[in-house]
Design an enzyme around this catalytic site. Structure first.
Site, short mmCIF file in Angstrom:
data_model
loop_
_atom_site.label_atom_id
_atom_site.label_comp_id
_atom_site.label_asym_id
_atom_site.label_seq_id
_atom_site.Cartn_x
_atom_site.Cartn_y
_atom_site.Cartn_z
N GLU A 284 29.04 15.26 19.12
CA GLU A 284 30.46 15.31 19.47
C GLU A 284 30.71 15.25 20.98
O GLU A 284 31.71 14.68 21.44
CB GLU A 284 31.10 16.56 18.88
CG GLU A 284 31.21 16.55 17.37
CD GLU A 284 29.92 16.94 16.65
OE1 GLU A 284 29.87 16.82 15.41
OE2 GLU A 284 28.97 17.36 17.34
N SER B 85 35.26 10.69 5.87
CA SER B 85 36.13 11.85 5.76
C SER B 85 37.34 11.75 6.69
O SER B 85 38.45 12.14 6.32
CB SER B 85 35.35 13.13 6.09
OG SER B 85 34.33 13.35 5.14
N ARG C 227 45.12 12.92 7.19
CA ARG C 227 43.93 12.17 7.64
C ARG C 227 43.94 10.76 7.04
O ARG C 227 43.52 9.79 7.69
CB ARG C 227 42.64 12.90 7.29
CG ARG C 227 42.44 13.06 5.79
CD ARG C 227 41.12 13.71 5.42
NE ARG C 227 41.05 13.98 3.99
CZ ARG C 227 39.99 13.73 3.24
NH1 ARG C 227 38.90 13.20 3.76
NH2 ARG C 227 40.00 14.02 1.95
N PHE D 202 34.65 20.81 15.25
CA PHE D 202 33.62 20.26 16.13
C PHE D 202 34.22 19.61 17.38
O PHE D 202 33.67 19.73 18.47
CB PHE D 202 32.77 19.24 15.37
CG PHE D 202 32.15 19.78 14.12
CD1 PHE D 202 31.52 21.02 14.12
CD2 PHE D 202 32.20 19.07 12.93
CE1 PHE D 202 30.94 21.52 12.96
CE2 PHE D 202 31.64 19.57 11.76
CZ PHE D 202 31.00 20.80 11.78
N ARG E 91 43.04 17.90 5.55
CA ARG E 91 42.31 17.34 4.42
C ARG E 91 43.14 17.31 3.14
O ARG E 91 43.00 16.42 2.30
CB ARG E 91 41.05 18.19 4.17
CG ARG E 91 40.19 17.72 3.02
CD ARG E 91 39.05 18.70 2.77
NE ARG E 91 38.02 18.17 1.89
CZ ARG E 91 36.96 18.85 1.48
NH1 ARG E 91 36.78 20.10 1.91
NH2 ARG E 91 36.07 18.30 0.68
N ASP F 99 34.59 24.49 2.16
CA ASP F 99 33.64 24.44 3.28
C ASP F 99 33.56 25.77 4.02
O ASP F 99 32.58 26.04 4.71
CB ASP F 99 34.02 23.33 4.26
CG ASP F 99 33.78 21.94 3.68
OD1 ASP F 99 33.17 21.85 2.60
OD2 ASP F 99 34.20 20.97 4.30
N HIS G 191 40.57 17.73 9.09
CA HIS G 191 40.05 18.92 8.41
C HIS G 191 40.36 20.20 9.18
O HIS G 191 39.55 21.12 9.27
CB HIS G 191 38.54 18.79 8.16
CG HIS G 191 38.18 17.75 7.15
ND1 HIS G 191 38.54 16.42 7.28
CD2 HIS G 191 37.49 17.83 5.97
CE1 HIS G 191 38.09 15.73 6.25
NE2 HIS G 191 37.46 16.56 5.44
#
Length: 306
Positions: free
Chosen positions: A53, A32, A5, A78, A162, A112, A104
């Site tokens: 989204e 992020s 990322r 998402f 991530r 998470d 992620h």
């Protein structure tokens, strides 16, 4: 060690500096996803749509019709889950030039937990006609892939992580859709994608002294799947393994199995997440829990008695 990322954010910024057609969109996660780098330098070409989204994808589609090349980012869970219909009908059906770079992905999101650990996104994107699906293995490949996607006309999904990873590909590596043989061996071939290329390299190091020397192949283009080259490489070996940080259902393993069953049936074993949800934990602990760490991979190879 750098997350894919982070490499994406850097590559997007560099691309934006040389082409003013590039625009970036985010769903309130730019720190992020690292699109914040682009936003800081090019605020007039950055659009934060908020936690919306479906709107993210719709706006990206509109910008592509206006002649821009949009890079739309949010978390993979998402992008591919909440906005699947918009991706299918608004982007892929008319084959618009939208790049969906979702971060992620996989269980290495870590603490998470299951709600944020996307282990289905490759399957969800691969089933959509006109969609190109890519999974970079390291920062080097990520940067090359982001630039390749700009030149490619049509929708692209890039899966980003991530967790920090080392560079495992050569510094002069240039992405294309062909499988890349990173280590030549014999008898066993491992087709790996994403972070698992690194973990398989570590597993091969642990196999020294066992008289096992697998071939390791980076398969970063999941769709269109390079069937001819997969078959060609498989024919040079006795056993095939696949390795992915994704559900073994309808991920890389399924693509390899489908290809070989139709062209060259042979022994195959999947290394991946066996139809289970993720759970909360440290990334490396989760890799061990799901059997994706180097020692577990080594034991899987040894268990086949080769």
């Amino acid at each position: 060690m750098k997350a894919t990322r982070e490499a994406y954010g850097e590559a997007l910024l560099e691309l934006g500096r040389i082409n003013n057609q590039v625009v970036a969109l985010d769903a309130d996660l730019s720190k992020s996803t690292k699109t914040s780098l682009f936003a800081k330098e090019f605020p007039e070409r950055f659009f934060n749509v908020g936690i919306a989204e479906q709107n993210l994808i719709g706006i990206a589609a509109g910008l592509s019709l206006a002649g821009f090349v949009p890079y739309a980012s949010t978390f993979a869970i998402f992008a591919t889950g909440r906005a699947w219909e918009q991706i299918r009908n608004t982007v892929a059906y008319p084959s618009l030039n939208v790049k969906i770079c979702a971060s992620h992905a996989g269980i290495t999101v870590g603490e998470d937990g299951a709600s944020h650990q996307s282990i289905e996104d490759i399957a969800l994107m691969s089933v959509i006609p006109n969609m190109t699906v890519l999974v970079p293995a390291d920062p080097i490949e990520t940067k090359s892939m982001v630039n390749w996607a700009f030149k490619h006309k049509g929708p692209v999904y890039i899966r980003l992580g991530r967790m920090g990873v080392p560079d495992v590909l050569p510094k002069d590596y240039s992405f294309d859709t062909k499988p890349y043989v990173i280590k030549k061996g014999k008898k066993i071939v491992i087709f790996a994608t994403g972070i698992m290329l690194w973990k398989c390299l570590e597993a091969i190091e642990l196999l020294k002294g066992y008289n096992i020397e697998p071939t390791l192949v980076n398969v970063s283009c999941i769709k269109p799947f390079p069937e001819d080259l997969i078959v060609k490489i498989a024919k040079e070996h006795d056993i095939v393994f696949t390795a992915e940080e994704h559900n073994v259902i309808n991920g890389l393993g399924s693509m390899v199995a489908s290809t070989l069953s139709r062209n060259y049936p042979m022994k195959i074993s999947f290394i991946g997440i066996n139809d289970r949800f993720g759970t909360s934990g440290k990334p490396n602990d989760l890799l061990s829990y799901y059997g994706l760490d180097p020692n577990s991979i080594k034991e899987r190879l040894l268990s086949w008695g080769v």
